[in-house]
Design a protein around this motif. Structure first.
Motif, PDB file in Angstrom:
ATOM      1  N   SER A  37      -7.191  -2.489  -4.375  1.00  0.00           N
ATOM      2  CA  SER A  37      -7.597  -2.821  -5.732  1.00  0.00           C
ATOM      3  C   SER A  37      -8.585  -1.660  -6.151  1.00  0.00           C
ATOM      4  O   SER A  37      -8.278  -1.574  -7.592  1.00  0.00           O
ATOM      5  N   VAL A  41      -8.451   0.572 -10.057  1.00  0.00           N
ATOM      6  CA  VAL A  41      -9.726   1.072 -10.647  1.00  0.00           C
ATOM      7  C   VAL A  41      -9.842   2.494 -10.858  1.00  0.00           C
ATOM      8  O   VAL A  41     -10.172   3.144 -12.133  1.00  0.00           O
ATOM      9  N   VAL A 311      -9.228  -7.265 -11.065  1.00  0.00           N
ATOM     10  CA  VAL A 311      -8.205  -6.254 -10.941  1.00  0.00           C
ATOM     11  C   VAL A 311      -6.995  -6.967 -10.266  1.00  0.00           C
ATOM     12  O   VAL A 311      -7.280  -7.737  -9.175  1.00  0.00           O
ATOM     13  N   ILE A 318      -5.798  -4.393 -14.882  1.00  0.00           N
ATOM     14  CA  ILE A 318      -7.124  -4.894 -14.974  1.00  0.00           C
ATOM     15  C   ILE A 318      -7.142  -5.854 -16.329  1.00  0.00           C
ATOM     16  O   ILE A 318      -7.008  -5.013 -17.486  1.00  0.00           O
TER      17      ILE A 318
END
Length: 512
Positions: A37, A41, A311, A318
């Motif tokens: 995850s 990001v 996420v 996202i």
């Protein structure tokens, strides 16, 4: 060692872990999930697409775009500017549960937290540093303003406990051999956008309520024996004929708690007692069901990826969510508070009826002196006051919200307030049940100390070990306070819990 990441962590585990200074660690699967995850990001942070809280402002500042060079500084700004909690601090034990709840939530991967930040929070927990958080400032649409106090300690600010001493967060980290954690893009929001403060508090309140329900059940059974009530009301066939929510389970609970009592050995005084004795399974059943609903709602929240934005690592996207909103918990706690009013009303009525010689067949006011003796009668006023306060604390808190943040945030469930008022209600209800237990113990003695069931005998013995039978008018308020202490004594509670095993109760109620 408590491993986090593969299985849901229940409230009993959370309470036990924080009470015994258990160490925690992430499972290999959780490590992989968090890393995956985080990669999403970082990909978004390097791009131009607007993502809430990553490269935009929060709330009413949603339209403000952050440039890449300011993302690191924004993490500190976000925490400092949202540290808004006020009033007395949560206890160290509650705050420790709140920190653990946030770690469990971050391990789900939905926040996209940096692995190093999560590792740092785990180290803070394992080294015994506990962020200090004020108890007021969240409206249940996430706990940003309270969780910011947690985030402040992570970055070396705020206040924290270490070695049972409250000190500046930086000092606590240093004393534990730790350094402040360096946050990357979205890490601050990952720490803050949570209901972990709510959930840690809720776990503590539900644990206290579990102990109270065991005490209250045993006290009600002792009242049955003091009143010489008819135990056939708990016949399994009667409960099965109308199996309302929790009723069959509650009837089975009272059958087990009254097993071996003299009540089963001779014809009952009456074929039908006052309702406060007859409806025990009908009111305890829904209360147990309401308790379960609250536990399930809190447990789900703790183990969920309730982040905004969320996420979705498998799809590498996202998305904004509203999963931080907690009306399910708020409604469960409001309902539970109302259910406890029914327990309180019945307890008060049993106490009053035990003092009425026309109904109990015992001396007036349970006084062996007679004449002008007040016996236990004056306690009816105290009980009436407590009952009124319990009813006040049952007023729903989840019904009202005020639009904030330029009216963008225009609905809130006030979940923390529903939990706080239940906590206050539990304190008062325990005092009311203490009056019932004290009164029931006197009634049993006046009835010639018949053979009691094992759990009621244990409660009676615990009371009599501290307080003699009333044989003349004396200061009775301190006696109630002493029984209230007994109701919270670890050894007494452990003994009483043992009689509730095998009843398919929630692990918190069973002491598991």
């Amino acid at each position: 060692m408590l491993e986090i990441g593969d299985c849901a962590i229940d409230l009993a585990q959370i309470v036990k872990a924080t009470a015994q200074s258990t160490q925690i660690r992430l499972s290999p699967a959780a490590h992989a999930r968090v890393a995956a995850s985080r990669a999403v990001v970082e990909a978004y942070a390097a791009g131009d697409e607007p993502v809430y809280g990553l490269n935009t402002g929060l709330g009413g500042n949603l339209g403000y775009r952050l440039d890449p060079a300011s993302l690191a500084a924004f993490q500190i700004q976000m925490i400092r500017g949202r540290t808004i909690g006020v009033g007395p601090l949560f206890s160290q034990a509650v705050s420790r549960r709140q920190l653990l709840c946030r770690i469990i939530g971050l391990a789900q991967g939905g926040a996209g937290i940096s692995p190093a930040v999560l590792d740092g929070m785990i180290a803070i927990f394992n080294r015994g540093v506990t962020p200090a958080m004020p108890g007021r400032g969240s409206i249940g649409a996430g706990d940003l303003g309270l969780a910011a106090h947690m985030g402040a300690v992570v970055i070396g600010r705020g206040q924290a406990w270490f070695a049972d001493r409250l000190m500046p967060g930086a000092e606590a980290l240093a004393a534990a051999g730790l350094s402040p954690v360096v946050l990357g893009p979205k890490d601050a929001l990952g720490i803050l956008n949570t209901s972990a403060v709510t959930c840690g508090h809720a776990a503590s309140v539900l644990a206290d309520l579990a102990d109270l329900l065991i005490f209250a059940t045993t006290a009600a059974a002792l009242s049955m024996e003091g009143y010489a009530a008819n135990p056939t009301i708990f016949d399994a066939r009667l409960a099965a004929a109308r199996p309302a929510d929790g009723q069959t389970r509650a009837a089975a609970m009272f059958r087990q708690i009254l097993a071996g009592s003299y009540l089963h050995d001779a014809p009952s005084r009456s074929i039908q007692d006052a309702l406060s004795f007859r409806v025990l399974s009908q009111i305890y059943g829904p209360t147990l069901a309401a308790f379960d609903t609250a536990v399930e709602a809190v447990t789900l929240e703790i183990n969920a990826a309730a982040d905004n934005p969320l996420v979705l690592a498998e799809d590498r996207v996202i998305l904004s969510t509203a999963n931080f909103h907690t009306p399910a918990i708020a409604l469960a706690f409001d309902s539970l508070a109302i259910a406890l009013c029914h327990l309180a009303s019945a307890s008060l009525q049993r106490t009053i009826k035990l003092m009425d010689p026309r109904l109990s067949g015992l001396p007036k006011y349970l006084s062996p002196v007679g004449g002008a003796s007040v016996g236990f009668n004056a306690l009816q006023k105290t009980a009436s006051y407590l009952h009124a306060e319990i009813r006040l604390k049952a007023t729903p808190a989840s019904l009202d919200s005020v639009p904030v943040s330029e009216t963008v945030e225009d609905h809130a469930p006030n979940t923390p307030l529903t939990i706080r008022k239940l906590e206050e209600q539990v304190l008062v209800l325990r005092l009311l049940i203490a009056i019932e237990a004290l009164t029931a113990a006197q009634a049993v003695d006046l009835r010639g100390q018949p053979v009691l069931s094992a759990p009621t005998a244990a409660l009676h013995a615990a009371i009599r070990a501290s307080l003699p039978m009333l044989d003349e008018d004396r200061e009775i308020g301190p006696d109630v306070d002493r029984v209230n202490d007994i109701a919270q004594d670890a050894e007494v509670l452990a003994a009483l819990r043992g009689y509730f095993l095998g009843l398919s109760l929630n692990p918190l109620l069973a002491g598991g």
